[in-house]
Design an enzyme around this catalytic site. Structure first.
Site, mmCIF file in Angstrom:
data_model
loop_
_atom_site.group_PDB
_atom_site.id
_atom_site.type_symbol
_atom_site.label_atom_id
_atom_site.label_comp_id
_atom_site.label_asym_id
_atom_site.label_seq_id
_atom_site.Cartn_x
_atom_site.Cartn_y
_atom_site.Cartn_z
ATOM 1 N N ASP A 325 0.705 -1.186 -0.072
ATOM 2 C CA ASP A 325 -0.034 -0.064 -0.244
ATOM 3 C C ASP A 325 1.033 1.227 -0.137
ATOM 4 O OD1 ASP A 325 -2.813 1.149 1.010
ATOM 5 O OD2 ASP A 325 -1.131 2.274 2.126
ATOM 6 N N LEU A 326 0.470 2.543 -0.852
ATOM 7 C CA LEU A 326 1.210 3.481 -0.837
ATOM 8 C C LEU A 326 0.934 4.525 0.355
ATOM 9 C CD1 LEU A 326 1.455 4.752 -4.568
ATOM 10 C CD2 LEU A 326 3.643 4.125 -3.020
ATOM 11 N N ASP A 368 -4.799 2.160 -4.081
ATOM 12 C CA ASP A 368 -3.471 2.165 -4.063
ATOM 13 C C ASP A 368 -3.089 0.830 -3.428
ATOM 14 O OD1 ASP A 368 -4.471 2.868 -1.541
ATOM 15 O OD2 ASP A 368 -2.486 3.736 -1.028
#
Length: 453
Positions: A325-326, A368
């Protein structure tokens, strides 16, 4: 008025028949042919008398024709025997024979009935039905082209056969199917203008038959692969989407206007089949891949994970899932806009793909959130190494047109069988581990900020 001799009168009547009457010796040498012989086979009586009838037979039918002729010579009456001959002009004619042995003359008396048109009509319909079935039964374009090749091979000599597909958007040709006994190497994609023959077929939307005037027995020039080239367009409502190609050396394989018409007849059904397969492939792609990044979506990831788990169980090996995950991705959308956010996700996907093997899977679940499926590891160190590689790769900033941003990933890991026995358990564990990692990193960042005050 003087009466006409009986044998002359009989021969004149024979010459009025539409079927060809032939008298052939036991060794296949032609003794007599009626006038219809020239209409059916293309040769005059003067050209064939004294020559062997077997020499005119289509190469693929010689042995069974020899066997049938021997049966007649042994006293059997032959009714409705069918075979093929090579016409003087090079095309194939289909003949139905009635024959018997005249023991007192030691010759075979045979009557040849031309059934070429009926055979072509039957073959066309059979081909259309076969291609229609292949449209719905073929798993993909490769399987479809193989079936089309087999079907056309039952109509014409298709030992050298290719399919060229045309992409109007790029003005390029690709050759997804190519079988050539002379040049077996796969053809390379090229601009349309680089293949003049296909360009002519596609541009004019008309079939093209090229026949060399060179002596078939003469050696070919090193740059010349085939003397005979036949191409017909694959036409749809959107225009020409490609070309069906047949090639021959001019010795055993020559093509005629009749062959061109036959290939044109089936090309329409082939074009429909290709469009159907392409549409099916697009729909399947849309169902399995993320439209923004081109990565597998959740459905395809789960399918691949189920298969990978089955292999891991059989081979007693490990399997790892990384949930990636960003951090702070929402800020990019809020400050730079969704277009920059989409560009970031595309670059993010490319970097993740660069961190794994081609046998591994990188998928986008949505937003994301990404998942990496790693197969074949014997210990958790393999997954740990990939995690370190991902972190090192993402230490480099992203260039979003005129913007340069630095983004860090949060990564959670799940390993089969320690953390779950099915795909949903492993995904849930990796997801929880990812959020724990993100929370821990935020806590660490807060502690560091407090320590510097």
């Amino acid at each position: 008025m003087q009466a006409m001799p009986n044998h002359i009168a009989s021969l004149n009547l024979i010459d009025l028949l539409l079927d060809a009457v032939c008298i052939v010796a036991a060794d296949s040498r032609i003794i007599f042919v009626s006038a219809a012989f020239e209409r059916i086979f293309g040769y005059t009586a003067e050209e064939v008398v004294g020559h062997r009838m077997l020499d005119l037979v289509h190469p693929q039918d010689v042995e069974r024709t020899r066997s049938a002729a021997q049966n007649v010579s042994d006293g059997a009456v032959q009714l409705d025997f069918e075979n093929r001959y090579v016409h003087k002009q090079g095309h194939t004619v289909h003949i139905r024979w009635t024959a018997r042995w005249l023991a007192d003359r030691q010759v075979r008396l045979a009557v040849a009935h031309d059934i070429t048109e009926a055979k072509h009509t039957e073959a066309r319909q059979t081909a259309v039905y076969a291609i229609a079935r292949a449209t719905h039964s073929s798993a993909d374009l490769d399987a479809l082209f193989a079936q089309v090749h087999q079907t056309i091979g039952e109509l014409l000599d298709a030992r050298n056969f290719a399919v060229a597909l045309y992409d109007a958007a790029t003005d390029k040709l690709s050759y997804p199917y190519h079988v050539d006994t002379v040049q077996p190497a796969a053809l390379q994609s090229c601009a349309l203008v680089d293949d003049a023959r296909c360009a002519q077929v596609i541009g004019q939307r008309q079939a093209l038959l090229i026949t060399s005037s060179a002596d078939p027995a003469a050696p070919m020039h090193p740059t010349e692969s085939h003397r005979h080239w036949l191409g017909v367009p694959l036409l749809t409502q959107q225009g020409a989407i490609g070309v069906l190609i047949l090639q021959g050396d001019g010795k055993e394989v020559r093509y005629s206007e009749q062959d061109k018409e036959l290939l044109e007849f089936v090309s329409g059904q082939v074009a429909i089949a290709i469009e159907h397969q392409q549409l099916h492939a697009r729909l399947l792609y849309m169902a399995q891949y993320d439209h923004l990044t081109g990565l597998p979506n959740r459905a395809l990831l789960l399918d691949r994970t189920h298969s990978a788990l089955a292999r891991a169980q059989r081979e007693q090996s490990q399997l790892s899932l990384l949930f990636v995950d960003l951090d702070h991705f929402k800020k990019i959308n809020d400050t730079l806009g969704h277009a920059m956010g989409d560009l970031l996700l595309q670059q993010f996907a490319q970097r993740l793909n660069g961190c794994v093997r081609s046998t591994d899977t990188v998928a986008r679940l949505g937003g994301d959130e990404f998942v990496v499926l790693l197969e074949g590891g014997q210990s958790s160190s393999h997954a740990q190494n990939v995690v370190q590689k991902i972190r090192a790769t993402f230490a480099m900033p992203f260039v979003l047109q005129q913007h340069v941003v630095t983004m860090a990933p949060s990564i959670g890991m799940a390993i089969y069988p320690q953390h779950g026995s099915d795909a949903h358990q492993l995904l849930s564990y990796a997801d929880t581990a990812m959020y724990a990692s993100k929370k821990g990193r935020r806590a660490t960042a807060t502690d560091l900020a407090s320590a510097t005050r």
